[in-house]
Design a protein around this motif. Structure first.
Motif, PDB file in Angstrom:
ATOM      1  N   ASP A  44       0.853  -1.191   0.000  1.00  5.73           N
ATOM      2  CA  ASP A  44       0.000   0.000   0.000  1.00  5.73           C
ATOM      3  C   ASP A  44       0.891   1.245   0.000  1.00  5.73           C
ATOM      4  O   ASP A  44       1.838   1.349   0.784  1.00  5.73           O
ATOM      5  CB  ASP A  44      -0.906  -0.007   1.231  1.00  5.73           C
ATOM      6  N   GLY A  45       0.620   2.150  -0.914  1.00  3.24           N
ATOM      7  CA  GLY A  45       1.442   3.342  -1.069  1.00  3.24           C
ATOM      8  C   GLY A  45       2.575   3.152  -2.048  1.00  3.24           C
ATOM      9  O   GLY A  45       3.290   4.098  -2.359  1.00  3.24           O
ATOM     10  N   THR A  47      -2.927   5.428  -1.802  1.00  8.28           N
ATOM     11  CA  THR A  47      -3.088   4.449  -0.731  1.00  8.28           C
ATOM     12  C   THR A  47      -4.563   4.100  -0.674  1.00  8.28           C
ATOM     13  O   THR A  47      -5.424   4.852  -1.179  1.00  8.28           O
ATOM     14  CB  THR A  47      -2.652   5.003   0.634  1.00  8.28           C
ATOM     15  N   LEU A  48      -4.865   2.977  -0.062  1.00  4.69           N
ATOM     16  CA  LEU A  48      -6.275   2.608   0.096  1.00  4.69           C
ATOM     17  C   LEU A  48      -6.998   3.667   0.905  1.00  4.69           C
ATOM     18  O   LEU A  48      -8.137   4.033   0.603  1.00  4.69           O
ATOM     19  CB  LEU A  48      -6.389   1.236   0.758  1.00  4.69           C
ATOM     20  N   GLU A  49      -6.335   4.213   1.918  1.00  6.77           N
ATOM     21  CA  GLU A  49      -6.960   5.242   2.749  1.00  6.77           C
ATOM     22  C   GLU A  49      -7.301   6.488   1.931  1.00  6.77           C
ATOM     23  O   GLU A  49      -8.406   7.019   2.032  1.00  6.77           O
ATOM     24  CB  GLU A  49      -6.028   5.616   3.903  1.00  6.77           C
ATOM     25  N   LYS A  50      -6.369   6.948   1.100  1.00  4.13           N
ATOM     26  CA  LYS A  50      -6.628   8.119   0.257  1.00  4.13           C
ATOM     27  C   LYS A  50      -7.817   7.882  -0.669  1.00  4.13           C
ATOM     28  O   LYS A  50      -8.547   8.799  -1.005  1.00  4.13           O
ATOM     29  CB  LYS A  50      -5.406   8.467  -0.604  1.00  4.13           C
ATOM     30  N   GLY A  89     -10.295   5.972   0.071  1.00  4.21           N
ATOM     31  CA  GLY A  89     -11.473   5.685   0.859  1.00  4.21           C
ATOM     32  C   GLY A  89     -11.879   4.225   0.804  1.00  4.21           C
ATOM     33  O   GLY A  89     -13.066   3.887   0.879  1.00  4.21           O
ATOM     34  N   ILE A  90     -10.885   3.338   0.666  1.00  5.66           N
ATOM     35  CA  ILE A  90     -11.165   1.913   0.535  1.00  5.66           C
ATOM     36  C   ILE A  90     -10.595   1.182   1.731  1.00  5.66           C
ATOM     37  O   ILE A  90      -9.430   1.387   2.097  1.00  5.66           O
ATOM     38  CB  ILE A  90     -10.548   1.345  -0.756  1.00  5.66           C
ATOM     39  N   SER A  91     -11.406   0.325   2.311  1.00 10.59           N
ATOM     40  CA  SER A  91     -10.944  -0.534   3.393  1.00 10.59           C
ATOM     41  C   SER A  91     -10.530  -1.872   2.793  1.00 10.59           C
ATOM     42  O   SER A  91     -11.261  -2.440   1.996  1.00 10.59           O
ATOM     43  CB  SER A  91     -12.079  -0.757   4.394  1.00 10.59           C
ATOM     44  N   SER A  92      -9.353  -2.354   3.169  1.00  9.41           N
ATOM     45  CA  SER A  92      -8.880  -3.620   2.605  1.00  9.41           C
ATOM     46  C   SER A  92      -9.823  -4.759   2.956  1.00  9.41           C
ATOM     47  O   SER A  92      -9.967  -5.711   2.200  1.00  9.41           O
ATOM     48  CB  SER A  92      -7.473  -3.938   3.077  1.00  9.41           C
ATOM     49  N   THR A  93     -10.520  -4.697   4.074  1.00 10.28           N
ATOM     50  CA  THR A  93     -11.440  -5.764   4.450  1.00 10.28           C
ATOM     51  C   THR A  93     -12.719  -5.714   3.613  1.00 10.28           C
ATOM     52  O   THR A  93     -13.350  -6.740   3.410  1.00 10.28           O
ATOM     53  CB  THR A  93     -11.808  -5.701   5.947  1.00 10.28           C
ATOM     54  N   SER A  94     -13.079  -4.559   3.090  1.00  9.59           N
ATOM     55  CA  SER A  94     -14.306  -4.465   2.285  1.00  9.59           C
ATOM     56  C   SER A  94     -14.130  -5.053   0.892  1.00  9.59           C
ATOM     57  O   SER A  94     -15.101  -5.304   0.197  1.00  9.59           O
ATOM     58  CB  SER A  94     -14.767  -3.013   2.179  1.00  9.59           C
TER      59      SER A  94
END
Length: 73
Positions: free
Chosen positions: A50-51, A61-64, A66-71
């Protein structure tokens, strides 16, 4: 030799999805080029930290995004 390289953020796809990507991509190449390419088809599924990837000069990044890796699993 047909070759496909898929890159995904680390941890968002499991082994079953990777296997499905390999099977479906191989099937697509066989459909397009014929059965003779099956033994020579290479599909590479890579996980990128990630990143460790970006687009349009921006590190993503997944955070940027708005994505959760678990979703995604």
């Amino acid at each position: 030799m047909p070759f496909a390289n898929f890159k995904f953020p680390e941890g968002i796809i499991d082994a079953a999805r990777k296997e499905e990507i390999i099977h479906r991509t191989t099937a697509m190449f066989v459909e397009y080029f014929g059965e003779g390419v099956r033994p020579y088809t290479m599909v590479l599924v890579e996980e990128v930290t990630d990143g460790g990837w970006g687009r349009a000069d921006e590190t993503l990044t997944l955070e940027k995004m708005g994505i959760s890796s678990t979703s995604l699993k």
